[in-house]
Design an enzyme around this catalytic site. Structure first.
Site, PDB file in Angstrom:
ATOM      1  N   SER A 105      19.317  62.347 -28.842  1.00 22.02           N
ATOM      2  CA  SER A 105      20.412  62.375 -29.813  1.00 22.02           C
ATOM      3  C   SER A 105      21.708  62.677 -29.077  1.00 22.02           C
ATOM      4  CB  SER A 105      20.154  63.452 -30.877  1.00 22.02           C
ATOM      5  OG  SER A 105      20.216  64.744 -30.296  1.00 22.02           O
ATOM      6  N   LYS A 106      22.795  62.794 -29.835  1.00 20.34           N
ATOM      7  CA  LYS A 106      24.106  63.030 -29.224  1.00 20.34           C
ATOM      8  C   LYS A 106      24.161  64.354 -28.467  1.00 20.34           C
ATOM      9  CE  LYS A 106      26.752  60.238 -32.496  1.00 20.34           C
ATOM     10  NZ  LYS A 106      27.790  60.230 -33.544  1.00 20.34           N
ATOM     11  N   ARG A 107      23.307  65.292 -28.834  1.00 18.60           N
ATOM     12  CA  ARG A 107      23.360  66.572 -28.129  1.00 18.60           C
ATOM     13  C   ARG A 107      22.923  66.444 -26.670  1.00 18.60           C
ATOM     14  NH1 ARG A 107      18.762  67.001 -31.287  1.00 18.60           N
ATOM     15  NH2 ARG A 107      16.802  67.307 -30.170  1.00 18.60           N
ATOM     16  N   HIS A 108      22.264  65.348 -26.331  1.00 19.39           N
ATOM     17  CA  HIS A 108      21.844  65.129 -24.949  1.00 19.39           C
ATOM     18  C   HIS A 108      22.920  64.416 -24.135  1.00 19.39           C
ATOM     19  CE1 HIS A 108      17.835  65.427 -27.030  1.00 19.39           C
ATOM     20  NE2 HIS A 108      17.700  66.300 -26.059  1.00 19.39           N
ATOM     21  N   GLY A 109      24.071  64.135 -24.738  1.00 23.43           N
ATOM     22  CA  GLY A 109      25.136  63.426 -24.025  1.00 23.43           C
ATOM     23  C   GLY A 109      25.459  62.122 -24.724  1.00 23.43           C
TER      24      GLY A 109
END
Length: 480
Positions: free
Chosen positions: A243-247
């Protein structure tokens, strides 16, 4: 022999993320390997969240990856009349039924089914009246349409997961047409895939739970079943769904960060698929030749950004300088582009030198500007290691190197190497010990391409100017 036809079916409610890009790539590789057709369907029935801008972004991303679509894209919203006609045929065949019940009534009946551990079957309930439903439908009252799940198991052979059986009594009757006459996802997908003559449905395994329902609709429409292949999801390094939390999560974001399309394609192909050997660098034609469904893995792939950057570095190194220069220029700000444009031949030569060490396009740009920008900034850790540990020795080495560079004739690697090695030999030092202070003086960092390439690109005058400034900087720091 049936010519394979596959489709990628994104929803234009956001950018093309890497999971969707991987699905598109697997479909494309299968189509090209098997001599089939790769199609695109824009699933835009969610009019409130869909946008033409996002459709354009998706098309651009697919084109950037080099995935050529064989027919004009299909828009799911254009198939509304066909979706409704297919629902009508299911009603006529007795495989579906109309429902005028309020949502509250349906929730009560569903709750009772859960308590009784029985599947929800509205047509079988006391609340349902077939004749009344027909009368109200003829009067034009809005109503939903349910698909009636038959008794018996639903079995299919998934190309990735193998034989799969789902008991029919584990499924509730499900809506296929809303009261506003728009189809529900499973109905629209089957209608579209039949219409497009799709032979293989290759998609993420988050769709695996939809497959039994879709198979029932295929069978009720007397349509041929496609081969299903549900590919594993992509996880972040923490083992959770990417997801976006991984970049960066979208293909466009990675493009803007300086990833080349061939590197992204190579990387995505190896997320959940194995070529059957240890080779990792594979361009698109090689991937097409090797790709088969039976090599798709069951377990999830892990998105390793370090590996992506490593692959990108390999493709940067192999890329033609003429191709990279415009990309590198685009990665610079306005001032950087002006500096590069003032000396285009030197800039191109520097890009050619730096591409062998960089991992991304902007990294090439930042490193290349160090050859052209004066005054130079100095990396703090490099200064500490090569100048400040022994400032007097660093000054002496740089002074001797300045004299050697001033006297070299011509100013090339052959004329420079002997005098510089002599400086090391005279002091009983390894060559790296005298080159370290010089690298920092010339480029402001301790890591660079070969020192002789650096010096010849900078030229004699700029090298001497930078050594003089470095000597002053060491003096200044030492006095403070």
């Amino acid at each position: 022999m049936t010519i394979p036809r596959v489709r990628f079916a994104p929803s234009p409610t956001g950018y093309l993320h890497v999971g969707g890009a991987r699905t598109a790539l697997f479909n494309y590789l299968f189509a090209r390997h098997s001599g089939g057709a790769f199609l695109l369907r824009i699933e835009d029935t969610d009019r409130e969240r869909s946008s033409s801008e996002m459709t354009g972004q998706i098309l651009d991303a697919i084109a950037w990856l080099g995935l050529e679509v064989d027919e004009p894209p299909v828009h799911q919203a254009d198939g509304l009349e066909r979706h409704q006609a297919d629902v009508a045929s299911l009603l006529r065949a007795g495989r579906a039924y109309r429902c005028f019940a309020a949502q509250e009534e349906l929730e009560v009946l569903r709750a009772k089914s859960r308590r009784d551990v029985t599947p929800f079957r509205y047509r079988s309930s006391d609340a349902y009246d077939e004749a009344e439903a027909e009368r109200r439908a003829a009067a034009g009252e809005p109503h939903a349409v349910f698909f009636e799940v038959p008794a018996g198991d639903i079995t299919f052979d998934d190309a990735v997961h193998g034989p799969t059986t789902v008991p029919g009594d584990s499924l509730d009757d499900f809506v296929i047409l809303r009261s506003d006459r728009t189809p529900v996802y499973n109905m629209a997908v089957v209608s579209d895939d039949v219409h497009m003559a799709i032979t293989h449905v290759i998609r993420g395994d988050d769709h695996l739970s939809n497959t039994p329902k879709q198979i029932l609709i295929y069978e009720a429409l007397a349509a041929d079943l496609p081969v299903f292949a549900h590919v594993p999801m992509i996880l972040g390094p923490d083992g959770k769904r990417l997801s976006k939390r991984h970049g960066a999560a979208s293909v466009e974001a990675y493009r803007d960060e300086g990833i080349l399309p061939e590197a992204m394609v190579n990387f995505l192909a190896l997320l959940g698929w194995s070529p059957g050997h240890d080779r990792e660098l594979m361009r698109l034609p090689e991937l097409i030749e090797a790709f088969t469904l039976d090599r798709i893995l069951k377990k999830a792939g892990v998105f390793d950004s370090k590996k992506l950057e490593w692959l990108n570095g390999k493709y940067l190194d192999a890329a033609a300088t003429e191709r990279l220069v415009p990309l590198v220029l685009d990665s610079l700000d306005g001032e950087g582009r002006s500096i590069a444009a003032a000396d285009p031949d030197r800039f191109a030569a520097v890009v050619n030198l730096q591409k062998t060490r960089a991992r991304t396009v902007p990294e090439v740009g930042r490193a290349s500007l160090r050859y052209l920008v004066d005054p130079l900034s100095y990396d703090e850790a490099s200064v500490e290691k090569h100048w400040l540990k022994e400032p007097q020795a660093a000054r002496e080495i740089l002074s001797a190197e300045r004299d050697a560079l001033a006297a070299a004739e011509p100013f090339d690697a052959e004329a420079l190497e002997g005098p510089l090695r002599a400086i090391a030999d005279d002091r009983g030092l390894g060559f790296g010990k005298v080159i370290g202070p010089l690298r920092v003086a010339l480029l402001g960092v301790q890591d660079s391409p070969g020192i002789f390439d650096v010096m010849t690109l900078l030229g004699r005058d700029r090298c001497i100017e930078r050594i003089d400034r470095a000597l002053s900087e060491i003096e200044r720091i030492g006095a403070s």
